[in-house]
Write an enzyme that holds these catalytic residues in place. Structure first.
Site: not given
Length: 557
Positions: A472, A429
Site C-alpha cells: 500500500e 502509505d
C-alpha cells in the site's frame, strides 16, 4: 547521292544503338552510378566525421589532464594561503588592526606597530616562495591593508567582483588573469578569507599574486604524448575569450585568432590565423576554474595521409560499385530487388521501427518470405507492447512499478548532479490498510488502491511521476519543486483522498493516507538517501497520528 548500301548500314547501326538491350544497359549504368556516387560522398562525410571525432576525443582527453593539473596547482596555492593564514603573527596583527578605532587605524603612526610586523612577515614569505610576486592582506573591498615589500605596494592588480560568491562556494577566490606592466607576464590573484567562522563572517582577506608562467610546462604538447610539431595550446578566459598564456610555439600561431566568450559545449571547428594556416581547433571550458583550454592542430600536415587515403578509398568504392551494379543487374535483378526490400525492412526493424509492412507482389518463395516477414513483425510488435507494459507498469493500479519509478528517480538524481535542478520525493502509505482488507476483503483493498492511483493522476502535473513502491506504499517524484510546493502538493493529495468515498460492491469505505516528504540535497551521494529521508518522514507521520504530511529536512532532524 548516298548509296543504298550505306543507308542500310546506318539503319542497322541506329537499330543497334537504340535497342532495348542497350537502353537497359544505359539505364542500369545510370541507376548504379548515381547511388554509387552518392555513397562515395556519404563515405567521405563519414570518414571526415570519424576523423574529426578522433581528433576531438584526443583534444578532450588532453584537456581533462590539463584540468586536473590546473586544479592541483590551484589547490597547492590555496593550501599555502591556508597555512600562512593560520600563523599567529597574522592573526594577532589583523586582530589588533580590526580592534583599533577607525580614525586611529588610518593614522600611519598607529598602524606601524601592527602592520609593519605583518608586512615584514609577508615579505619573508614572499622571498621563500619565488613564484609569488606579492602577498597581501586585503579588506573586504579589496583595498590593501598590508603587503610584502619586494613586490611593490602600489602597483595595481585585478580584484574579482564575484569574490564573495566564490568564497561562499569553495572558501577561496581567484581573480582573472592580468598582465604585469613590468615584464608583460600574466599574473593572477588567489585569496582566502581570514578568521572565517561558522557563520562565514570575515573582515579581511589573505591573497597572493602568482606568476602564471609556472604553468608553461603544463602546456607542452609532449606532456600529453604529442610530438609538438603541429599541436598548439593556450589558456583562455571563459568570460572574455581572451588568450592569456601560450604553450611552446603557440603564441605565433594562435595569437591572431579571436575567440569569443563560449558556453559549456564547443564544437570542433576550423580556424584560420593571420599566417594563412588552416587549423582544426577546439575550446574546452573548465567551469570550476573559469578558464578554458584552446587546442589546435595544423590540418594539412597532421591529416594529409588520411586525406589521401580517403580519396583513394572513394575512387575504389565508386568503381567497384559501378562494376558490381552492372553485374548485379545482368545476373540477379529479379532476386536482388525484393531481397533488398526485405533487407531494408529488417534494418528498420533492427533500429526499432516495428511499423514496417512490405508489399507482397510475387507468388513464389520470395513472396512467401515477405508474407512471413510481415507476420513476424506484427507478432513482434504485439509482444513488445505487452513486454513494455509488464516491465514498467504495476498491473493493479496502472502506475509505474517499483523498478520503473526508481529508474525515473535515478534519472532525476543524475540530472540534478549535472544541472542542479532540485526535486522532491513523496512517500505515501494508506493508513490502516490491513483493517480494510480484514473488514471488506482483499478485493475491496485492491479497489481502494486503484482509486488512490486515480487520485494521484488527477492531482499531479505532467512532469511528475508516481509509482507503486510496494503493497500500500506509493512513491511520487515532484520535478523542479521547492519545499513549499512539495508540501502543498502532498496536502492536496492527502485532502483529496480524505474527502473521497471509496465504493466497493455498494459498500462505502473511508481511508486516509500519511505522507513523508524529502527534498534532494547537495550532500546526497545517491538517490537512496532522499528516499530514506522520505521514508523517515513517513514513519514520523505514522507515529504522530497518521493522516498527515511530514517534511524531513535531513537525517539528523
Amino acid at each position: 547521292m548516298i548509296p543504298k548500301q550505306s543507308m542500310g548500314k546506318r539503319k542497322n547501326k541506329n537499330k543497334y544503338l537504340f535497342s532495348i538491350r542497350n537502353r537497359i544497359f544505359v539505364f542500369a549504368v545510370l541507376v548504379t552510378a548515381i547511388p554509387s556516387l552518392s555513397m562515395g560522398l556519404l563515405l567521405q562525410n563519414m570518414l571526415q566525421t570519424t576523423l574529426e571525432g578522433k581528433v576531438k576525443q584526443k583534444f578532450v582527453d588532453s584537456a581533462q589532464i590539463m584540468e586536473r593539473e590546473l586544479s592541483l596547482w590551484l589547490k597547492k596555492r590555496v593550501y599555502d594561503l591556508t597555512v600562512f593564514s593560520n600563523a599567529s603573527i597574522v592573526s594577532e596583527a589583523v586582530t589588533a588592526y580590526l580592534k583599533m578605532p577607525e580614525e586611529r587605524a588610518d593614522d600611519g603612526k598607529n598602524r606601524v606597530p601592527n602592520i609593519k610586523i605583518l608586512e615584514t612577515y609577508l615579505s619573508t614569505l614572499q622571498h621563500q616562495f619565488k613564484g609569488y610576486v606579492r602577498i597581501f592582506v586585503l579588506s573586504r573591498t579589496g583595498s590593501v591593508i598590508a603587503a610584502s615589500q619586494s613586490g611593490g605596494r602600489d602597483r595595481p592588480f585585478t580584484f574579482p567582483d564575484d569574490y564573495i560568491e566564490q568564497i561562499s562556494d569553495r572558501q577561496w577566490f581567484k581573480g582573472r588573469a592580468y598582465i604585469d606592466s613590468r615584464d608583460k607576464s600574466p599574473l593572477i590573484l588567489i585569496g582566502v578569507p581570514l578568521f572565517l567562522d561558522q557563520l562565514y563572517e570575515y573582515e579581511t582577506l589573505l591573497a597572493i599574486e602568482v606568476r602564471l608562467t609556472g604553468l608553461l610546462s603544463l602546456l607542452d604538447p609532449a606532456k600529453f604524448g604529442d610530438s609538438g610539431d603541429w599541436t598548439y595550446q593556450s589558456l583562455v578566459d571563459i568570460k572574455t575569450g581572451r588568450q592569456f598564456l601560450y604553450g611552446r610555439g603557440a603564441k605565433k600561431v594562435l595569437s591572431k585568432i579571436n575567440l569569443s566568450p563560449f558556453g559549456d559545449r564547443q564544437p570542433l571547428r576550423e580556424y584560420a590565423n593571420g599566417m594563412g594556416e588552416r587549423l582544426m581547433g577546439l575550446v574546452v571550458p573548465f567551469r570550476e576554474l573559469g578558464w578554458g583550454l584552446f587546442i589546435a592542430e595544423n590540418y594539412e600536415k597532421a591529416f594529409s595521409g588520411m586525406i589521401h587515403a580517403r580519396h583513394r578509398n572513394i575512387i575504389i568504392v565508386c568503381c567497384f560499385s559501378v562494376l558490381m551494379g552492372i553485374v548485379a543487374y545482368l545476373l540477379t535483378r529479379q532476386i536482388m530487388v525484393p531481397l533488398s526490400a526485405l533487407t531494408r525492412g529488417a534494418e528498420r526493424v533492427a533500429e526499432g521501427d516495428l511499423d514496417v509492412r512490405l508489399p507482397v507482389r510475387r507468388n513464389d518463395e520470395i513472396g512467401f518470405a515477405t508474407t512471413v516477414f510481415n507476420e513476424m513483425v506484427a507478432n513482434l510488435k504485439l509482444s513488445k507492447t505487452k513486454l513494455e507494459q509488464l516491465a514498467t507498469t504495476d498491473p493493479l493500479t496502472g502506475l509505474n512499478n517499483r523498478k520503473q519509478v526508481m529508474g525515473i528517480l535515478r534519472d532525476h538524481y543524475a540530472y540534478y548532479r549535472r544541472y542542479k535542478t532540485a526535486f522532491s520525493v513523496l512517500m505515501l502509505d494508506v493508513d490502516h490498510f490491513k483493517v480494510v482488507n480484514d473488514t471488506y476483503g482483499h478485493q475491496a483493498g485492491d479497489t481502494v488502491l486503484k482509486q488512490v492511483a486515480e487520485i494521484f493522476n488527477e492531482n499531479l502535473r505532467n512532469v511528475d511521476s508516481a509509482g507503486r513502491y510496494g503493497g500500500e506504499e506509493f512513491l511520487v517524484i515532484l520535478a523542479e519543486s521547492g519545499v513549499d510546493e512539495s508540501i502543498q502538493a502532498a496536502e492536496r493529495i492527502r485532502k483529496a483522498v480524505a474527502s473521497h468515498t471509496f465504493i466497493h460492491e455498494e459498500q462505502e469505505i473511508q481511508v486516509y493516507i500519511s505522507v513523508g516528504i524529502s527534498r534532494i540535497q547537495n550532500q546526497d551521494r545517491d538517490e537512496q538517501e532522499v528516499v530514506g529521508r522520505a521514508d523517515m518522514a513517513l514513519y514520523r507521520a505514522k507515529d504522530e497520528g497518521r493522516n498527515r504530511v511530514v517534511y524531513q529536512a535531513a537525517d539528523d532532524q
